[in-house]
Structure formats: structure tokens, C-alpha cells
Design an enzyme around this catalytic site. Structure first.
Site, PDB file in Angstrom:
ATOM      1  N   LYS A  22       0.832  -1.214   0.000  1.00 24.53           N
ATOM      2  CA  LYS A  22       0.000   0.000   0.000  1.00 24.53           C
ATOM      3  C   LYS A  22       0.867   1.264   0.000  1.00 24.53           C
ATOM      4  CE  LYS A  22      -1.641   1.519   4.107  1.00 24.53           C
ATOM      5  NZ  LYS A  22      -1.430   2.918   4.485  1.00 24.53           N
ATOM      6  N   ASN A  23       1.845   1.312   0.904  1.00 25.62           N
ATOM      7  CA  ASN A  23       2.596   2.553   1.076  1.00 25.62           C
ATOM      8  C   ASN A  23       3.628   2.787  -0.020  1.00 25.62           C
ATOM      9  OD1 ASN A  23       1.048   3.087   3.268  1.00 25.62           O
ATOM     10  ND2 ASN A  23       2.605   2.548   4.798  1.00 25.62           N
ATOM     11  N   ARG A  95      -4.822  10.550   4.971  1.00 30.80           N
ATOM     12  CA  ARG A  95      -3.864  11.657   5.018  1.00 30.80           C
ATOM     13  C   ARG A  95      -2.733  11.496   4.002  1.00 30.80           C
ATOM     14  NH1 ARG A  95       0.091  12.360   7.384  1.00 30.80           N
ATOM     15  NH2 ARG A  95      -0.409  14.285   8.465  1.00 30.80           N
ATOM     16  N   CYS A 119      -4.783  12.560  13.493  1.00 29.49           N
ATOM     17  CA  CYS A 119      -5.360  11.240  13.289  1.00 29.49           C
ATOM     18  C   CYS A 119      -5.180  10.434  14.565  1.00 29.49           C
ATOM     19  CB  CYS A 119      -4.771  10.556  12.063  1.00 29.49           C
ATOM     20  SG  CYS A 119      -3.279   9.666  12.361  1.00 29.49           S
ATOM     21  N   ARG A 124       0.713  14.336  13.542  1.00 29.28           N
ATOM     22  CA  ARG A 124       1.137  14.149  12.156  1.00 29.28           C
ATOM     23  C   ARG A 124       1.116  15.429  11.308  1.00 29.28           C
ATOM     24  NH1 ARG A 124      -1.144   8.541   9.975  1.00 29.28           N
ATOM     25  NH2 ARG A 124       0.762   8.607   8.783  1.00 29.28           N
ATOM     26  N   PRO A 125       1.933  16.409  11.674  1.00 33.53           N
ATOM     27  CA  PRO A 125       2.024  17.627  10.860  1.00 33.53           C
ATOM     28  C   PRO A 125       2.703  17.352   9.515  1.00 33.53           C
ATOM     29  CG  PRO A 125       3.704  17.632  12.570  1.00 33.53           C
ATOM     30  CD  PRO A 125       2.857  16.410  12.806  1.00 33.53           C
ATOM     31  N   ILE A 126       2.603  18.315   8.581  1.00 39.04           N
ATOM     32  CA  ILE A 126       3.301  18.167   7.282  1.00 39.04           C
ATOM     33  C   ILE A 126       4.281  19.314   7.065  1.00 39.04           C
ATOM     34  CG2 ILE A 126       1.527  16.740   6.146  1.00 39.04           C
ATOM     35  CD1 ILE A 126       0.684  19.378   4.638  1.00 39.04           C
ATOM     36  N   ASP A 127       4.738  19.891   8.186  1.00 34.97           N
ATOM     37  CA  ASP A 127       5.636  21.048   8.073  1.00 34.97           C
ATOM     38  C   ASP A 127       6.895  20.744   7.267  1.00 34.97           C
ATOM     39  OD1 ASP A 127       6.006  19.418  10.529  1.00 34.97           O
ATOM     40  OD2 ASP A 127       7.820  20.617  10.735  1.00 34.97           O
ATOM     41  N   GLN A 128       7.404  19.525   7.376  1.00 36.23           N
ATOM     42  CA  GLN A 128       8.645  19.181   6.654  1.00 36.23           C
ATOM     43  C   GLN A 128       8.408  19.060   5.149  1.00 36.23           C
ATOM     44  OE1 GLN A 128      11.730  19.203   8.079  1.00 36.23           O
ATOM     45  NE2 GLN A 128      10.485  20.014   9.745  1.00 36.23           N
ATOM     46  N   ASP A 309       4.845   0.551  12.298  1.00 31.61           N
ATOM     47  CA  ASP A 309       3.669  -0.133  11.744  1.00 31.61           C
ATOM     48  C   ASP A 309       3.587  -1.603  12.158  1.00 31.61           C
ATOM     49  OD1 ASP A 309       2.851   2.161  10.508  1.00 31.61           O
ATOM     50  OD2 ASP A 309       3.556   1.624   8.513  1.00 31.61           O
ATOM     51  N   VAL A 331       8.168   6.925  17.163  1.00 29.90           N
ATOM     52  CA  VAL A 331       7.821   7.597  15.903  1.00 29.90           C
ATOM     53  C   VAL A 331       6.538   8.418  16.038  1.00 29.90           C
ATOM     54  CG1 VAL A 331       7.307   7.267  13.441  1.00 29.90           C
ATOM     55  CG2 VAL A 331       9.030   5.829  14.565  1.00 29.90           C
ATOM     56  N   ARG A 401      -8.474  -0.559   5.014  1.00 32.25           N
ATOM     57  CA  ARG A 401      -7.631   0.465   4.386  1.00 32.25           C
ATOM     58  C   ARG A 401      -6.289  -0.125   3.962  1.00 32.25           C
ATOM     59  NH1 ARG A 401      -6.247   4.662   8.113  1.00 32.25           N
ATOM     60  NH2 ARG A 401      -4.901   5.060   6.350  1.00 32.25           N
TER      61      ARG A 401
HETATM   62  N1  EPU Z   1       6.428  14.505  11.032  1.00 33.51           N
HETATM   63  C1  EPU Z   1       6.582  15.846  11.320  1.00 33.51           C
HETATM   64  N2  EPU Z   1       6.513  16.731  10.279  1.00 33.51           N
HETATM   65  C2  EPU Z   1       6.299  16.345   9.000  1.00 33.51           C
HETATM   66  C3  EPU Z   1       6.155  14.970   8.722  1.00 33.51           C
HETATM   67  C4  EPU Z   1       6.222  14.066   9.774  1.00 33.51           C
HETATM   68  O1  EPU Z   1       6.752  16.244  12.464  1.00 33.51           O
HETATM   69  O2  EPU Z   1       6.244  17.200   8.107  1.00 33.51           O
HETATM   70  C5  EPU Z   1       6.508  13.519  12.131  1.00 33.51           C
HETATM   71  C6  EPU Z   1       5.217  12.730  12.309  1.00 33.51           C
HETATM   72  O3  EPU Z   1       4.270  13.427  13.091  1.00 33.51           O
HETATM   73  C7  EPU Z   1       5.710  11.469  12.950  1.00 33.51           C
HETATM   74  C8  EPU Z   1       7.077  11.269  12.294  1.00 33.51           C
HETATM   75  O4  EPU Z   1       7.453  12.549  11.791  1.00 33.51           O
HETATM   76  O5  EPU Z   1       5.861  11.637  14.305  1.00 33.51           O
HETATM   77  C9  EPU Z   1       7.131  10.245  11.167  1.00 33.51           C
HETATM   78  O6  EPU Z   1       6.091  10.488  10.255  1.00 33.51           O
HETATM   79  P1  EPU Z   1       6.207  10.177   8.700  1.00 33.51           P
HETATM   80  O7  EPU Z   1       6.045  11.475   7.969  1.00 33.51           O
HETATM   81  O8  EPU Z   1       7.392   9.365   8.414  1.00 33.51           O
HETATM   82  O9  EPU Z   1       4.901   9.323   8.465  1.00 33.51           O
HETATM   83  P2  EPU Z   1       4.037   9.333   7.142  1.00 33.51           P
HETATM   84  O10 EPU Z   1       4.890   9.573   5.983  1.00 33.51           O
HETATM   85  O11 EPU Z   1       2.860  10.232   7.354  1.00 33.51           O
HETATM   86  C10 EPU Z   1       4.283   6.812   6.595  1.00 33.51           C
HETATM   87  C11 EPU Z   1       3.349   5.652   6.434  1.00 33.51           C
HETATM   88  C12 EPU Z   1       2.790   5.275   7.779  1.00 33.51           C
HETATM   89  C13 EPU Z   1       3.946   4.913   8.708  1.00 33.51           C
HETATM   90  C14 EPU Z   1       4.921   6.087   8.792  1.00 33.51           C
HETATM   91  C15 EPU Z   1       6.163   5.780   9.610  1.00 33.51           C
HETATM   92  C16 EPU Z   1       2.518   6.012   4.184  1.00 33.51           C
HETATM   93  C17 EPU Z   1       1.389   6.334   3.304  1.00 33.51           C
HETATM   94  N3  EPU Z   1       2.286   6.038   5.499  1.00 33.51           N
HETATM   95  O12 EPU Z   1       3.494   7.861   7.141  1.00 33.51           O
HETATM   96  O13 EPU Z   1       1.972   4.132   7.573  1.00 33.51           O
HETATM   97  O14 EPU Z   1       3.463   4.628   9.989  1.00 33.51           O
HETATM   98  O15 EPU Z   1       5.343   6.455   7.472  1.00 33.51           O
HETATM   99  O16 EPU Z   1       6.817   4.685   9.090  1.00 33.51           O
HETATM  100  O17 EPU Z   1       3.602   5.714   3.709  1.00 33.51           O
HETATM  101  C18 EPU Z   1       0.194   2.676   7.956  1.00 33.51           C
HETATM  102  O18 EPU Z   1       0.419   2.167   6.842  1.00 33.51           O
HETATM  103  O19 EPU Z   1      -0.571   2.153   8.812  1.00 33.51           O
HETATM  104  C19 EPU Z   1       0.836   3.930   8.308  1.00 33.51           C
HETATM  105  C20 EPU Z   1       0.392   4.733   9.262  1.00 33.51           C
END
Ligand code: EPU
Length: 422
Positions: A22-23, A95, A119, A124-128, A309, A331, A401
Site C-alpha cells: 500500500k505505502n 492523510r 489522526c 502528524r504535521p506536514i511542516d517538513q 507499523d 515515531v 484500508r
Molecule cells: N512529522 C513531522 N513533520 C512532517 C512529517 C512528519 O513532524 O512534516 C513527524 C510525524 O508526526 C511522525 C514522524 O514525523 O511523528 C514520522 O512520520 P512520517 O512522515 O514518516 O509518516 P508518514 O509519511 O505520514 C508513513 C506511512 C505510515 C507509517 C509512517 C512511519 C505512508 C502512506 N504512510 O506515514 O503508515 O506509519 O510512514 O513509518 O507511507 C500505515 O500504513 O498504517 C501507516 C500509518
């Protein structure tokens, strides 16, 4: 709402096929937005999240069609102009929809993408993502719950950027944006997950020039245009890992087919540490759960560390161990929602901040439980398999999902598990 009903305590035998990841599928499908034309993504699992992304691309004017046949193809036709918008209605259900932002900015010079919000597992911010895209020259405003981004001059420009923290979809978004930028981009502190590497492979097949994906430094030489994608996504290491834990439960012996052992090293290490036998066989991995598990301490971390995960699923195995295990979640800040439900099945677990202390019990007993997120629901199914009696898992839409027909796959291994339609 559907529920899954498990009659536990039945040994699992035989082999199970792992679906496409999926990811990995989600960002590769989003990458189609990098160029118009007819794209083909193969080995795509038929999951609610994939359908949501299909609807999102449909909203933008693309045609998304699942092809019949064993190659699990998804055909995506991207028209000459798209509506570069991801509305809240779709983003709030998934998301990961945010991965359209990078491709939209790179190819269409502008995007309006809803902010995903929080969530069940954390803020789970997207600031980065936004910082990386801004470093490439995007102008970003946050208004009315949306990210409104434009590219002055119409083309992003290569840059050097270091992520403050490791983010999987953030790395994917910025990498996708950089492939069409003018000049070279160097990204540091990148996520090293196999899904990032798989996306880079798909992008390179489209004509992108990327080096270092799968390491913490990715170098991208921008190109002027790309061709449509034709790529088969990797096997789902989290689905595979979930079955590995199922096989490690006492009395089970199963073969997990089509999985990539090198993607699963941290998990295999812990499953072995808990006393199960894991053997590489030509079809994949054979796992034998021999007797009561041993306790092990686990700390989640970005790849190649132990995957967050898989934390909930491993907790089920350790809840049956002969001794106490410490599980530390680094994480996400709120990923222990399954603990309350496992307690209903007779587990003995206390949570203190980021750490769960799992005191092993000799057995679990079935009960109705509520799924809170995708991986928590998988854990509850595993707990139901190990428990004596009947476990009913409610809110199965979380499971749908990310797991393709899990009840059918488990039933083929001998489990007594069925879906009850609402
Ligand atoms: N984070 C920030 N700022 C950002 C982005 C992330 O602070 O801009 C923080 C998050 O809040 C979290 C950490 O960084 O604490 C890691 O988050 P990451 O961005 O790596 O997670 P993601 O990309 O949103 C993906 C997977 C998740 C998996 C995580 C960690 C996808 C679609 N989703 O999420 O998968 O848990 O990486 O490995 O690839 C799942 O499949 O059940 C799932 C949640």
C-alpha cells in the site's frame, strides 16, 4: 458496519501470499501526476486507500481503472490539464493524499491541497513537506484549512535541503517535486524506507535522475520532462510482517510467500528473539511458533529500525510471553490505542508515556473489541487468533484500508475467521 469474527486457538498451517505494498503503491500512483499520458502501475493491492487515491485523481480529471488479470494493474490516464486540487472530503479519509502535492507543484506549478488534520495515532504535521517544497522555490500559504502553493516562474529550482526529522511521505513528496526542477537537488536526513526506494525506481523508469534513494542522502538531477510510469510495486513488508507474527504465535507453522526478507530484518530479529523459528525458503519466509514466546524489548525507529507499523502486532506476541517486555514507541506520540482493547482480552500491559510494559500472560480470552487504526486492527485480529473463544473486531473499515482480504488469507491457513456484513 462489517465486523470480523475470530474463533481462536486453531493452529495455522500452509502458505500465504503477500500483496503489493500500500505505502509504495500510493506515492507511485501519485507520481503519475508528473506527466500526462497513459500510466500503468502493477501489483497494486485492492484496498480502500488505493480507491480513495483513485477518487482523488478522478476529481482532478484523470481516469483510473483497475485492469483484470494476475498482474494487479492500475491504469491511470492523466489528461493534458488537471484540476490541481485535493479537497478536504478526500484528504480527511486518507492523510497520505498529501503525496499529490509534490507532483502537482512540479508539473502544474500550483496546487490546493487540504491540510490532513490529526489522526488516531498522533498529530502528524506536514511542516517538513512544506519546508522542503518551499526550499525548491514554491510559495506556500495556509488558508481556510488548505495548503495553497504556487511556483513563481512556473518551475521549481534545485536546492540543498535537510529534513529536521525523518519523514517517509515528506521525503517522497519533496523527491517527486525535485525530479522536474531546474538543476540539482540534494536532500539530507531522508527516510530510508524501501517504499522511498521503490518510488525512486518508478521515477527513474519515467526518466528521472535520482541517486541515493534508500540512504539518508538523495541526489536528484532535474529533467525537463518525463514519460508515463510503468512499474510494479514491491511486496507489502507490513502485511508480510503481520503474517510473520501470526506464524510466530504458539503452535503455528506458516510460509509467507513473495516477501522480501531484507525489508524485514528488524522484525525478524525480534521474532527470533521471542523464540520463533524464521527460515528463509525459496518461496519466502517460513515461521514456526514453538511454545510460549520469550520476552524481548523493542524500540520503534525509522527504517532500518523496528517499524512503528509492526509495533501493535508484535505486542500481541509479547503479551503471551513468559516474562515482561518493554515496547517503546518513538515515531508517533499516541500509538498505543490497541492496549486498552488487548486488556479486554486478558493481556497485562501498562503504558507510561512512550513506553508500554507488557507482562506476559499464559493465554488470552476472546471478547468484542474495537479497532482504532489500521495496524491496531491487525493486532486485534492476531490477538483473536491466539485467544480462546470468540473475538469480534468492530470498525473493520480501518483494516480494509491496508489489508487485502485478510480474513480470506487467514482462513486459507486454517483460521476460523469470517467477516460478518452489517
Ligand atoms: N512529522 C513531522 N513533520 C512532517 C512529517 C512528519 O513532524 O512534516 C513527524 C510525524 O508526526 C511522525 C514522524 O514525523 O511523528 C514520522 O512520520 P512520517 O512522515 O514518516 O509518516 P508518514 O509519511 O505520514 C508513513 C506511512 C505510515 C507509517 C509512517 C512511519 C505512508 C502512506 N504512510 O506515514 O503508515 O506509519 O510512514 O513509518 O507511507 C500505515 O500504513 O498504517 C501507516 C500509518
Amino acid at each position: 458496519m462489517d465486523k470480523i469474527v475470530v474463533e481462536g486457538g486453531v493452529p495455522l498451517r500452509g502458505s500465504v501470499n503477500v500483496s503489493g505494498a500500500k505505502n509504495a503503491a500510493l506515492p507511485v500512483i501519485a507520481a503519475a501526476l508528473l506527466t500526462e499520458g497513459d500510466h500503468l502501475v502493477q501489483n497494486v493491492p485492492d484496498l480502500a486507500d488505493v480507491r480513495t487515491l483513485g477518487r482523488l485523481l478522478g476529481h482532478m480529471g484523470c481516469r483510473v481503472e483497475r485492469l483484470p488479470g494476475p498482474r494487479r494493474g492500475l491504469a491511470v490516464r492523466v489528461p493534458v490539464t488537471v484540476l490541481p486540487e485535493a479537497p478536504y472530503e478526500l484528504v480527511k479519509t486518507m492523510r497520505a493524499s498529501v503525496v499529490v502535492l509534490g507532483p502537482l507543484l512540479a508539473r502544474w506549478s500550483g496546487a490546493r491541497v487540504s491540510l490532513p488534520g490529526g489522526c488516531a495515532i498522533g498529530a502528524r504535521p506536514i511542516d517538513q513537506h512544506l519546508k522542503g517544497l518551499a526550499a525548491l522555490g514554491a510559495e506556500i500559504r495556509l488558508e481556510h484549512g488548505y495548503v495553497d502553493a504556487t511556483v513563481p516562474g512556473g518551475r521549481l529550482r534545485g536546492t540543498a535541503f535537510a529534513f529536521d526529522g525523518v519523514t517517509v511521505t515528506g521525503t517522497e513528496n519533496v523527491m517527486m517535486a525535485a525530479v522536474l526542477a531546474r538543476g540539482e537537488t540534494v536532500l539530507r536526513n531522508c527516510a530510508r524506507e524501501p517504499e522511498v526506494k521503490d518510488l525512486a525506481d518508478a521515477l527513474c523508469a519515467m526518466g528521472a535522475r535520482i541517486e541515493g534513494a534508500g540512504t539518508d542522502e538523495i541526489r536528484i538531477a532535474g529533467v525537463d520532462s518525463l514519460r508515463p510510469v510503468n512499474h510494479a510495486v514491491i511486496a507489502d513488508r507490513i502485511e508480510a510482517g503481520t503474517f510473520l507474527v501470526a506464524g510466530a504465535l504458539p503452535g503455528n507453522d506458516i510460509t509467507v510467500r513473495h516477501c522480501v526478507a531484507t525489508h524485514l530484518e528488524a522484525l525478524i530479529d525480534k521474532v527470533r528473539g521471542a523464540g520463533a523459528e524464521v527460515r528463509e525458503v525459496p518461496e519466502g519466509l517460513r515461521v514456526i511458533g514453538d511454545g510460549r514466546p520469550r520476552p524481548v524489548d523493542v524500540r520503534t525507529a525509522p527504517h532500518p529500525g523496528f517499524p512503528t507499523d509492526m509495533q501493535a502486532q508484535l505486542m500481541v506476541l509479547l503479551s503471551l510471553a513468559d516474562g515482561s517486555s518493554r515496547i517503546t514507541e518513538t515515531v508517533f506520540e499516541n500509538r498505543f490505542m490497541h492496549v486498552q482493547e488487548l486488556l479486554r482480552l486478558g493481556a497485562d500491559i501498562t503504558v507510561e508515556g512512550k513506553m508500554a510494559l507488557v507482562r506476559g500472560v499464559p493465554g488470552l480470552s476472546g471478547a468484542p473489541v474495537m479497532a482504532s487504526d489500521l495496524r491496531a486492527s491487525a493486532a486485534l485480529v492476531l490477538a483473536g487468533l491466539a485467544a480462546q473463544g470468540t473475538t469480534e473486531i468492530l470498525r473493520v473499515y480501518h483494516l480494509d484500508r491496508g489489508y487485502e482480504r485478510i480474513e480470506e488469507k487467514l482462513a486459507r491457513l486454517g483460521a476460523r475467521v469470517r467477516r460478518v456484513k452489517a
